[in-house]
Every structure is written in C-alpha cells, then in structure tokens.
Write an enzyme that holds these catalytic residues in place. Structure first.
Site, PDB file in Angstrom:
ATOM      1  CB  THR A   1      36.699  35.436  38.858  1.00  0.00           C
ATOM      2  OG1 THR A   1      37.298  36.903  39.569  1.00  0.00           O
ATOM      3  CG2 THR A   1      36.869  34.672  39.961  1.00  0.00           C
TER       4      THR A   1
ATOM      5  CE  LYS B   1      38.220  37.410  42.977  1.00  0.00           C
ATOM      6  NZ  LYS B   1      38.802  36.539  41.453  1.00  0.00           N
TER       7      LYS B   1
END
Length: 339
Positions: free
Chosen positions: A255, A198
């Site tokens: 994120t 991520k």
C-alpha cells in the site's frame, strides 16, 4: 455447503466495487458459483451482458460462472457463504438492510478495512453487533491485495482471519487459485488493525514521496508505522506476530509503495497543495480509506493511551490544516525515545 466437508460451492459477494468484483472473480476462478450483487442495475446488466464491470474494473473479462444481479434475494438464495464488499464507513448502514436476509450458520467474509468513526468498532465487531452474526462465523480477508493486480491474475498471498479456524480453512479452499494464495490465522484483531493502519501510513508515504523526500523517509515511515500499528493492536489484544506477516508488513509495503494504492496516490495529491476536498474529488469517487481511518484510529489510540505520531500527523494534515510540507517536520520534532 455439505455438512461433513464444509465445502463452499455457492457464494454471494455483496458490493460490486473494484475489490468486490475482483474477489468475486477470484472465487469464480477457483471454480465456485458466484453471484455478485450490485446496488445499481446498470452495473449488474453490464456484468451479465458484457462479462465486464466497466465502472470499477475496466478491461477485465469476468468468468462465465460469475453472475451479476441487483436483486438482493436472488444473490443470497441457497448460498454457502456471504462476502461483504462495501466501504467500511457504509457497513453499518448496509447491514441494517442485509441482516434479515443473511443466511444463518454460513461464513460471512469481510473485505472492509477500517475502524468506525465515533464507536471505534472494527468491521468484524460491526458485523457481529449490527448484522447479528456470531463472531465465530466472521472471516476477515486482508493482506497485500491491490485489486488491479489481482484482477490481472498477478500472484499474491493473503490472510483469512477467523476465531474458528475450520471456517477460515473452508474459505481458504474456496478462494485458492494459481495466482491467489490465502493463509489462515486466528488473530482477527491484529488482522483488522493492521489492515486499517496501513492506509494511514500510505497517506504519509504518499505525501513524503510527493514532496521528493527520498526513500529513506519512506522506509522510516513504513518501519515506524508498523511499530505504532503493532502497539495499538497489542493493546487491543492482538498477537505481535500478525504485524510481521502478510496482514501487517505485507499489506503495508504494497500500500505504501505501489502507484496503484489509492491512499499513497491521495497523499501525493495532498503534497501538491491542492487541499483535501480537491484531492478527494480528483480520485473520481474511489475511496481512500486512510482519510477516514486517521480520525477513527486516532480516537482509538487516544482512548487507549497509545502513542501514534504518524497517525496524528496525517490527522493534522487532513483535518487541522497542517501544511503537508510540515508533516515530516512534525515527526522529526517528536521527543527522543528508544526504538
């Protein structure tokens, strides 16, 4: 820790950066007795004397049952669990120092997200090999965990992954608070690959946002990024469902979209054309794991023959001088394929 209940009352957190300090606060707010070990005595002194960590978590008051120290032996005395909160690429070096003092039997919780450059090892594998810790004792914490929000007690859910579900549940009980809700899984591989990948996708999203390419571009990167993370994880033995949960999609969305994300912010700086070194310097010493992870994950993907075009594009920008403005073109020109 009592033998019959497995209750974790005393915990040591090794590493007083922003996430280590924040998770120490979570544990203390959950009613645990927590010792936070800082490498620098000045940080430990500030925690003891002012109830704050001004270097990494300014403006946040820390609970009275959270104790700061730079004495390693003091931190680990009579603890029921140990939390490792050091950067991923420094984990091996730190474990060489820590391992002889780590107490046996107790859970070891890993906060690090990454794959080691050169070896391709996940963080739990390094803890097991270098730290000489039984894999069944290693609990991986991951999910949408932006430290600045959690420190302010804004609600989040997280994942604790351990092959021994009872140990994961013990840590779950130790860190559950009204604002921090942990879930448990047994898929350590999936949790770690998702937590690493991520950061790479967030860098790509930061570049796209910095170039003003719009929400469609970001949504496409997130969706296709999830796809390539899942492919790699499954190839390594992960469960696909893990990537649809908090460890995968949850962490990815937080994120990639939050202005608090170091990786997304770094991507925006790269989009401005200042170069990687200047972008890292502007981060003020805060670690953006995606810069390192795009190298190690790319190597892992090549080794296992898994196609990861977004990871490749971020790697090309960071290490092969691909202009950030060409990142999306690099991806749009990939061979056509089924979704």
């Amino acid at each position: 820790m009592t033998a019959d209940t497995g209750v974790l009352e005393r915990l040591a957190v090794l590493g007083a950066g922003s996430w280590g300090t924040t998770f120490a606060k979570v544990l203390a707010d959950a009613g645990r007795d927590v010792t936070l070990w800082a490498r620098r005595e000045s940080v430990a002194t500030a925690i003891r004397d002012t109830r704050r960590n001004p270097d990494y978590l300014p403006g946040v008051d820390l609970p009275e049952n959270l104790h700061g120290t730079s004495d390693f032996d003091e931190a680990l005395a009579d603890v029921d669990a140990v939390v490792l909160a050091v950067p991923s690429q420094a984990l091996r070096e730190n474990l060489r120092v820590f391992r002889d003092s780590l107490p046996p039997v107790v859970p070891v919780v890993s906060l690090a997200k990454g794959v080691e450059i050169g070896t391709g090892l996940r963080m739990s594998e390094i803890i097991a090999r270098v730290g000489q810790v039984d894999p069944d004792r290693i609990v991986v914490l991951t999910g949408p965990n932006l430290a600045a929000e959690i420190a302010l007690e804004r609600p989040t859910a997280s994942v604790l992954a351990c092959t021994d579900h009872d140990r994961a549940r013990a840590v779950q009980e130790a860190c559950a608070t009204p604002y921090f809700r942990p879930f448990t899984v047994t898929d350590v591989i999936g949790a770690e690959i998702a937590g690493t990948g991520k950061n790479i996708i967030a860098l790509a999203c930061g570049i796209a946002d910095g170039l003003g390419l719009g929400l469609n571009a970001s949504a496409s990167l997130i969706t296709r990024g999830l796809n390539e993370m899942t492919r790699l994880g499954v190839e390594l033995g992960a469960t696909p469902a893990t990537f649809a949960g908090l460890a995968g999609l949850g962490d990815l969305v937080a994120t990639c979209w939050s202005p608090l994300s170091r990786n997304r912010t770094l991507g925006g700086r790269l989009a401005a054309g200042i170069g990687l070194d200047a972008a890292l310097e502007a981060a003020g010493g805060q670690v953006a794991e995606g810069v390192v992870s795009c190298r190690s994950v790319r190597d892992l993907a090549v080794r296992h023959q898994v196609d990861m075009p977004i990871t490749e594009a971020v790697y090309q920008v960071c290490y092969r001088h691909l202009p950030p403005g060409r990142l999306m073109g690099f991806l749009m020109d990939q061979p056509h394929s089924p979704e």
